[in-house]
Design a protein around this motif. Structure first.
Motif, PDB file in Angstrom:
ATOM      1  N   VAL A 143      52.400  26.072  32.597  1.00  0.00           N
ATOM      2  CA  VAL A 143      51.098  26.121  31.930  1.00  0.00           C
ATOM      3  C   VAL A 143      50.081  26.891  32.762  1.00  0.00           C
ATOM      4  N   ALA A 144      50.000  26.606  34.058  1.00  0.00           N
ATOM      5  CA  ALA A 144      49.001  27.264  34.902  1.00  0.00           C
ATOM      6  C   ALA A 144      49.197  28.783  34.898  1.00  0.00           C
ATOM      7  N   GLU A 145      50.455  29.227  34.980  1.00  0.00           N
ATOM      8  CA  GLU A 145      50.721  30.656  34.970  1.00  0.00           C
ATOM      9  C   GLU A 145      50.381  31.269  33.612  1.00  0.00           C
ATOM     10  N   PHE A 146      50.695  30.542  32.535  1.00  0.00           N
ATOM     11  CA  PHE A 146      50.341  31.032  31.204  1.00  0.00           C
ATOM     12  C   PHE A 146      48.830  31.230  31.084  1.00  0.00           C
ATOM     13  N   CYS A 147      48.062  30.267  31.588  1.00  0.00           N
ATOM     14  CA  CYS A 147      46.598  30.353  31.499  1.00  0.00           C
ATOM     15  C   CYS A 147      46.077  31.576  32.265  1.00  0.00           C
ATOM     16  N   ARG A 148      46.645  31.851  33.432  1.00  0.00           N
ATOM     17  CA  ARG A 148      46.235  33.035  34.207  1.00  0.00           C
ATOM     18  C   ARG A 148      46.564  34.315  33.429  1.00  0.00           C
ATOM     19  N   GLN A 149      47.708  34.344  32.796  1.00  0.00           N
ATOM     20  CA  GLN A 149      48.101  35.516  32.021  1.00  0.00           C
ATOM     21  C   GLN A 149      47.203  35.697  30.792  1.00  0.00           C
ATOM     22  N   TYR A 150      46.797  34.605  30.195  1.00  0.00           N
ATOM     23  CA  TYR A 150      45.912  34.671  29.023  1.00  0.00           C
ATOM     24  C   TYR A 150      44.580  35.315  29.403  1.00  0.00           C
ATOM     25  N   GLU A 151      44.037  34.859  30.533  1.00  0.00           N
ATOM     26  CA  GLU A 151      42.790  35.444  31.031  1.00  0.00           C
ATOM     27  C   GLU A 151      42.988  36.923  31.362  1.00  0.00           C
ATOM     28  N   ALA A 152      44.114  37.223  32.011  1.00  0.00           N
ATOM     29  CA  ALA A 152      44.374  38.609  32.418  1.00  0.00           C
ATOM     30  C   ALA A 152      44.506  39.527  31.215  1.00  0.00           C
ATOM     31  N   ALA A 153      45.094  39.023  30.139  1.00  0.00           N
ATOM     32  CA  ALA A 153      45.260  39.836  28.934  1.00  0.00           C
ATOM     33  C   ALA A 153      43.909  40.178  28.315  1.00  0.00           C
ATOM     34  N   ILE A 154      43.008  39.195  28.299  1.00  0.00           N
ATOM     35  CA  ILE A 154      41.659  39.446  27.761  1.00  0.00           C
ATOM     36  C   ILE A 154      40.952  40.498  28.607  1.00  0.00           C
ATOM     37  N   GLU A 155      41.063  40.342  29.916  1.00  0.00           N
ATOM     38  CA  GLU A 155      40.416  41.293  30.825  1.00  0.00           C
ATOM     39  C   GLU A 155      41.015  42.689  30.670  1.00  0.00           C
ATOM     40  N   ALA A 156      42.337  42.767  30.515  1.00  0.00           N
ATOM     41  CA  ALA A 156      43.001  44.071  30.363  1.00  0.00           C
ATOM     42  C   ALA A 156      42.565  44.778  29.086  1.00  0.00           C
ATOM     43  N   ASP A 157      42.208  44.011  28.057  1.00  0.00           N
ATOM     44  CA  ASP A 157      41.740  44.595  26.803  1.00  0.00           C
ATOM     45  C   ASP A 157      40.255  44.962  26.850  1.00  0.00           C
ATOM     46  N   GLY A 158      39.630  44.714  27.983  1.00  0.00           N
ATOM     47  CA  GLY A 158      38.224  45.089  28.136  1.00  0.00           C
ATOM     48  C   GLY A 158      37.241  43.955  27.935  1.00  0.00           C
TER      49      GLY A 158
END
Length: 652
Positions: A143-158
């Motif tokens: 779960v913790a890694e998924f949450c970090r990836q979710y944030e990273a995906a939003i940031e990568a999209d701008g």
């Protein structure tokens, strides 16, 4: 008196499509107030559509943060309409949802993944892979890694161009419960008990409601370039006031939005009712001192100062922002007497009118002495819960009383109660050798379905039938208890309700026609309908809309010229004291009789499925509300009663 325009227009006389504006001095967040959620949703959907088109023109993706729950449904419906009718394309849209229950399968009835597909994604041309919802199936250690990836995906999209929010009864945004920090990011969150209680209806009880959810954090939300929060209904009013006018506090996470440079709250009048500009508008700006405003201000002043109306002084008026009222109408003495008399004239022990009496100052007409009365009850117990004392009084005073039970109320019956009932019928038939294969099959299938039912499954048609029978029998029992013939109980089973889930269909033509047919059949002199817009599941509002539309269509009929419509409130809230136009007092014995009538609804006692955040049983809520209304009258300087049921007239 409630008029048609009162329900459709804003208090300042603007159309329902325009927000109420005032000179705001108390509010720390820009807030637009609309007459109703539909008009507000159209405005928000238009802003989202404009942003999508702007980004399309720039050749850029539009990154949306989306919310679930009842609040944004009308926004999504409007966006779908714009896609179908106006060519709004979602091909450049990338969306990230706020949250998801954990654990949660995506095909579950309660899944936010399923919600978004059913409400929006399946009806527009958004590209598959461009919409994202937190994964409720990820392994606990991931779960913790998924949450970090979710944030990273939003940031990568701008980052988020636009974040749409609802608000919980405790102020949560997303599932950021009270205590959440302003620097929190996407994470697994333990749900507050009040949040679980509010959601328990969707899961068939508190025990089946998840305890956790994955949610974007407060910092994630605040990073969006634009934030719009939606809130409908008076149950949200206290927390809206705290967020908009209070201090920034982790106890009300929505208050963190005060720190955002580009935020807007879009709310309806009911959700705005506790804001200073709505509750005491004379403290914010100049007002038109018509009778309604004077009554509101004087009763508020009396209750705030703890002084009966007749003891208010010129100084009380001057010290509390009402000096211009004195300047316009003279001394407080005259105003006090006028308002006191108006309050006194609302009180009557004769809700159907008192025969052979001067009705000049009574809320109801004396004639005809015996009236035909039609009580519309959204659920099978709202008649006795909301106006049981008045119901009994109408019967005792010789009026012809009918009840129109608008929905079956079947989803509010617990599964184990339905199993017990189904088993009883099957055992009874077997015991006495009753040959009814079809009936036996229905009850056997219902019991088997309930025993094997998964949390993600809705009730079968057989189960809904059995649960509806239970509630029908309880409603008939109440009618017998009150003293009306069972043939005067009319079960309308309006189609909008019969989905098997908390989510209902929109009001349809068939629903309105059913209500019209009953009104034409009875030709009532009085109609009582539930004006309880605080109902957390929305059924009361749809049922009220059906009654109002039926009345509008029938108002040209001769019999409707003698028909008055009275609105009562349900178990959730009461009319404000200045709005009440008929107050029916109850003695201690009458209060007890009403309680016994409520007890006839055995399936709704103890472990109620759709109890919400209020742990009291319905009879307790009703009694405390009725006693509180009587207490307000007494504090204003009128006679002391045990309890009072209150009504507002809708003049169509």
């Amino acid at each position: 008196m409630i008029t048609e325009s009162t329900l459709l227009d804003s208090p300042n006389g603007r159309s329902s499509g325009e927000p109420v504006q005032s000179a705001i001095t108390y509010e720390k967040i820009p807030t637009h107030i609309y007459a109703d959620a539909k008009a507000a949703s159209r405005a928000v959907a238009q802003e989202i559509a404009d942003l999508i088109r702007q980004k399309q023109g720039e050749g850029k993706p539009c990154i949306l943060g989306l919310a679930t729950g009842s609040s944004p449904k009308t926004v999504y419906a409007e966006l779908v309409r714009m896609h179908r009718e106006e060519g709004l394309s979602f091909r450049n849209v990338v969306s990230y949802n706020l949250d998801e229950y954990y654990p949660m399968e995506p095909d579950s009835l309660q899944s936010y993944w399923r919600f978004m597909k059913e409400q929006l994604f399946d009806h527009v041309d958004i590209q598959e892979g461009n919409y994202h919802v937190p994964d409720g199936t990820v392994r606990p250690d991931k779960v913790a890694e998924f949450c970090r990836q979710y944030e990273a995906a939003i940031e990568a999209d701008g980052g988020l161009d636009f974040q749409l929010l609802g608000i919980g009864g405790n102020g949560h945004i997303g599932f950021n419960e009270p205590g959440s920090l302003s620097n929190s990011h996407t994470r697994l969150m333990m749900l507050d008990n009040s949040t679980r209680a509010a959601a328990s209806g969707d899961f068939g009880g508190l025990a089946k409601t998840p305890r956790k959810a994955i949610t974007m954090g407060v910092a994630s939300i605040l990073s969006a370039r634009r934030v719009v929060l939606l809130a409908w209904g008076e149950r949200k009013a206290p927390v809206i006031r705290g967020a908009v006018e209070g201090t920034v506090s982790e106890l009300n996470p929505a208050s963190y939005l005060q720190t955002h440079p580009n935020v807007l709250f879009v709310i309806d009048e009911a959700a705005a009712s506790e804001l200073t500009r709505m509750k005491t508008p004379w403290l914010v700006d100049s007002v038109v001192w018509d009778n309604k405003m004077i009554k509101k201000a004087v009763t508020h002043l009396s209750l705030t100062l703890g002084k009966p109306v007749l003891k208010l002084t010129d100084r009380d008026y001057n010290d509390n922002g009402m000096s211009d009222l004195l300047a316009q109408y003279g001394q407080s003495y005259d105003i006090n007497i006028d308002i006191f008399n108006q309050l006194q004239h609302t009180i009557t022990g004769w809700p159907g009118g008192k025969p052979n009496a001067d009705d000049t100052n009574r809320p109801e007409r004396a004639l005809p002495a015996q009236k035909r009365c039609l009580l519309f009850s959204p659920h099978p117990d709202d008649d006795i819960i909301s106006m049981g004392g008045t119901f009994q009084r109408l019967v005792d005073q010789g009026h012809e009383v009918h009840v129109g039970y608008q929905t079956s109320g079947n989803i509010a019956v617990a599964d184990d109660e339905a199993i017990r009932f189904a088993d009883y019928v099957v055992d009874f038939n077997n015991q006495f050798g009753i040959k009814s294969p079809e009936a036996t099959r229905i009850f056997q299938d219902a019991a088997a379905s309930l025993r094997n039912k998964k949390d993600s499954e809705m009730d079968t048609a057989e189960v809904r039938y059995v649960k509806g029978l239970i509630r029908m029998g309880e409603a008939k029992s109440t009618c017998r208890f009150v003293g009306i013939p069972v043939e005067n109980a009319h079960f309308l089973n309006m189609p909008f309700y019969e989905t098997g889930t908390v989510a209902k269909k929109p009001l349809g033509e068939e629903d309105v026609r059913i209500v019209m047919e009953l009104i034409e059949q009875i030709k009532p002199h009085q109609i009582y309908a539930a004006g309880d817009l605080a109902d957390p599941h929305g059924t009361h509002k749809v049922c009220l809309d059906a009654v109002m539309e039926a009345v509008r269509r029938l108002k040209h009929k001769n019999f409707m010229k003698d028909c008055w419509v009275w609105l009562y409130r349900g178990a959730w809230a009461e009319w404000d004291i200045h709005e009440i136009e008929m107050a029916v007092p109850m003695s201690p014995d009458q209060v007890m009789r009403k309680r016994l009538g409520i007890f006839k609804h055995q399936s709704q006692k103890d472990g109620v499925v759709y109890q919400g955040t209020d742990s009291r049983e319905f009879w307790q809520r009703a009694e405390e509300r009725n006693r509180a209304t009587a207490g307000l009258y007494n504090r204003l300087g009128l006679a002391e009663y045990e309890a009072i049921e209150a009504f507002v007239r809708w003049k169509f």
